[in-house]
Design a protein around this motif. Sequence first.
Motif, PDB file in Angstrom:
ATOM      1  N   SER A  38      20.524  -0.734  -7.317  1.00 58.09           N
ATOM      2  CA  SER A  38      19.309   0.045  -7.156  1.00 58.09           C
ATOM      3  C   SER A  38      19.217   0.551  -5.721  1.00 58.09           C
ATOM      4  CB  SER A  38      18.092  -0.823  -7.469  1.00 58.09           C
ATOM      5  OG  SER A  38      17.929  -1.823  -6.467  1.00 58.09           O
TER       6      SER A  38
ATOM      7  N   MET B 123      16.884  -0.031  -3.681  1.00 54.56           N
ATOM      8  CA  MET B 123      16.456  -1.165  -2.873  1.00 54.56           C
ATOM      9  C   MET B 123      17.652  -2.027  -2.495  1.00 54.56           C
ATOM     10  SD  MET B 123      14.094  -3.016  -1.501  1.00 54.56           S
ATOM     11  CE  MET B 123      15.211  -3.729  -0.334  1.00 54.56           C
ATOM     12  N   GLU B 124      18.513  -2.311  -3.443  1.00 58.82           N
ATOM     13  CA  GLU B 124      19.689  -3.134  -3.170  1.00 58.82           C
ATOM     14  C   GLU B 124      20.644  -2.431  -2.208  1.00 58.82           C
ATOM     15  OE1 GLU B 124      20.030  -5.570  -7.414  1.00 58.82           O
ATOM     16  OE2 GLU B 124      20.847  -3.541  -7.241  1.00 58.82           O
TER      17      GLU B 124
ATOM     18  N   ARG C 136      19.041  -2.628   1.333  1.00 61.72           N
ATOM     19  CA  ARG C 136      19.170  -3.965   1.920  1.00 61.72           C
ATOM     20  C   ARG C 136      20.614  -4.230   2.351  1.00 61.72           C
ATOM     21  NH1 ARG C 136      15.732  -8.060   1.880  1.00 61.72           N
ATOM     22  NH2 ARG C 136      14.398  -7.075   0.317  1.00 61.72           N
TER      23      ARG C 136
ATOM     24  N   GLU D  94       1.783  -1.543  -4.114  1.00 60.15           N
ATOM     25  CA  GLU D  94       1.755  -0.690  -5.296  1.00 60.15           C
ATOM     26  C   GLU D  94       1.895   0.784  -4.913  1.00 60.15           C
ATOM     27  OE1 GLU D  94      -1.188   0.358  -9.098  1.00 60.15           O
ATOM     28  OE2 GLU D  94      -1.810  -1.107  -7.590  1.00 60.15           O
TER      29      GLU D  94
ATOM     30  N   LEU E 154       5.500   1.617  -3.701  1.00 64.73           N
ATOM     31  CA  LEU E 154       6.437   1.698  -4.811  1.00 64.73           C
ATOM     32  C   LEU E 154       6.186   2.952  -5.649  1.00 64.73           C
ATOM     33  CD1 LEU E 154       6.544  -2.053  -5.918  1.00 64.73           C
ATOM     34  CD2 LEU E 154       8.233  -0.798  -4.565  1.00 64.73           C
TER      35      LEU E 154
ATOM     36  N   VAL F 128      11.497   2.321  -0.648  1.00 67.45           N
ATOM     37  CA  VAL F 128      12.181   1.041  -0.830  1.00 67.45           C
ATOM     38  C   VAL F 128      11.904   0.094   0.328  1.00 67.45           C
ATOM     39  CG1 VAL F 128      14.048   2.128  -2.132  1.00 67.45           C
ATOM     40  CG2 VAL F 128      14.310   1.784   0.336  1.00 67.45           C
TER      41      VAL F 128
ATOM     42  N   ALA G  84       5.242  -7.893  -2.862  1.00 66.35           N
ATOM     43  CA  ALA G  84       6.418  -7.028  -3.023  1.00 66.35           C
ATOM     44  C   ALA G  84       7.585  -7.734  -3.693  1.00 66.35           C
ATOM     45  CB  ALA G  84       6.862  -6.499  -1.668  1.00 66.35           C
TER      46      ALA G  84
ATOM     47  N   ASP H 168      11.081  -8.861  -4.137  1.00 67.50           N
ATOM     48  CA  ASP H 168      12.309  -8.301  -3.567  1.00 67.50           C
ATOM     49  C   ASP H 168      12.350  -6.776  -3.647  1.00 67.50           C
ATOM     50  OD1 ASP H 168      13.332 -10.808  -2.940  1.00 67.50           O
ATOM     51  OD2 ASP H 168      14.229 -11.050  -4.937  1.00 67.50           O
ATOM     52  N   GLU H 169      11.209  -6.152  -3.934  1.00 69.62           N
ATOM     53  CA  GLU H 169      11.205  -4.714  -4.181  1.00 69.62           C
ATOM     54  C   GLU H 169      11.001  -3.862  -2.932  1.00 69.62           C
ATOM     55  OE1 GLU H 169       9.557  -3.345  -8.105  1.00 69.62           O
ATOM     56  OE2 GLU H 169       8.397  -5.182  -7.870  1.00 69.62           O
ATOM     57  N   LEU H 170      10.670  -4.487  -1.809  1.00 73.77           N
ATOM     58  CA  LEU H 170      10.487  -3.729  -0.571  1.00 73.77           C
ATOM     59  C   LEU H 170      11.170  -4.437   0.595  1.00 73.77           C
ATOM     60  CD1 LEU H 170       6.725  -2.633  -0.550  1.00 73.77           C
ATOM     61  CD2 LEU H 170       8.710  -1.126  -0.772  1.00 73.77           C
TER      62      LEU H 170
END
Length: 240
Positions: free
Chosen positions: A2, A4-5, A8, A97, A100, A105, A135, A137-139
């Motif tokens: 993703s 995000m991944e 990171r 929220e 996202l 990200v 958040a 692991d989404e941010l």
Amino acid sequence: MSKMEIFRSLHKARLPDDPLVLPGPWDAVSARVFEKAGFPALATPSAGVAASLGYEDGSTPADEMFAAVARISRAVDVPVSADVEDGYGLAPEELVERLLEAGAVGCNLEDSHGGGVLKDPGEHADWLAEVRHAAGDELFVNARVDVFSSGDGNPERAIERAALYVAAGADCIYPIGAPANVLPLLRSGIQGPINMYAKPDGSGPSPTELGELGATRVTFGPGLLRSAARALREISEQLR
């Protein structure tokens, strides 16, 4: 992976002379220019976005800032992190929220408010922990430390604040305004990635030099917008 991944992963295993360089788009057009130039991710600057919308830095309404971030995120395929100042007084859940929903990200969060007044570090750390919890692991949370821009410039105090923010779940620390000569000290005392500011006009250390001193990633704040504005002024003078 993703976005995000991917974002990171870009912060991991950086070589000292190869920090992650994140240009700061202020609108969809500039974002596409930076993407086409080959940058793997982008980081919006609040001051740059404010200027593009006709506001002074720090006075952009939250709705307009999130709308601008959403336009930038939609315009490119690479990950986008957003500078959302001190969170606009939003509850952590709502802040997460809205980030996202805008397609971000990551986020940059200041530890000062009201034109440069440092927040209580313990209270700010508690708030960051709530953001982290909301958040998951989404941010990717970039916690700004404003000791050099709004405080007394004491590196030890910056390290102390950074330790609280890392413990609260921050993924990266941004000691904005820190002189390059204190970066090795900050690097020795701060766990995890460090974000440093570079001047695009070459008047300060280059991204490579900052990386060699300990920076993991380099951003430019509104510097790229200001460089573009200078170029436009020069063109305007030639057309007169």
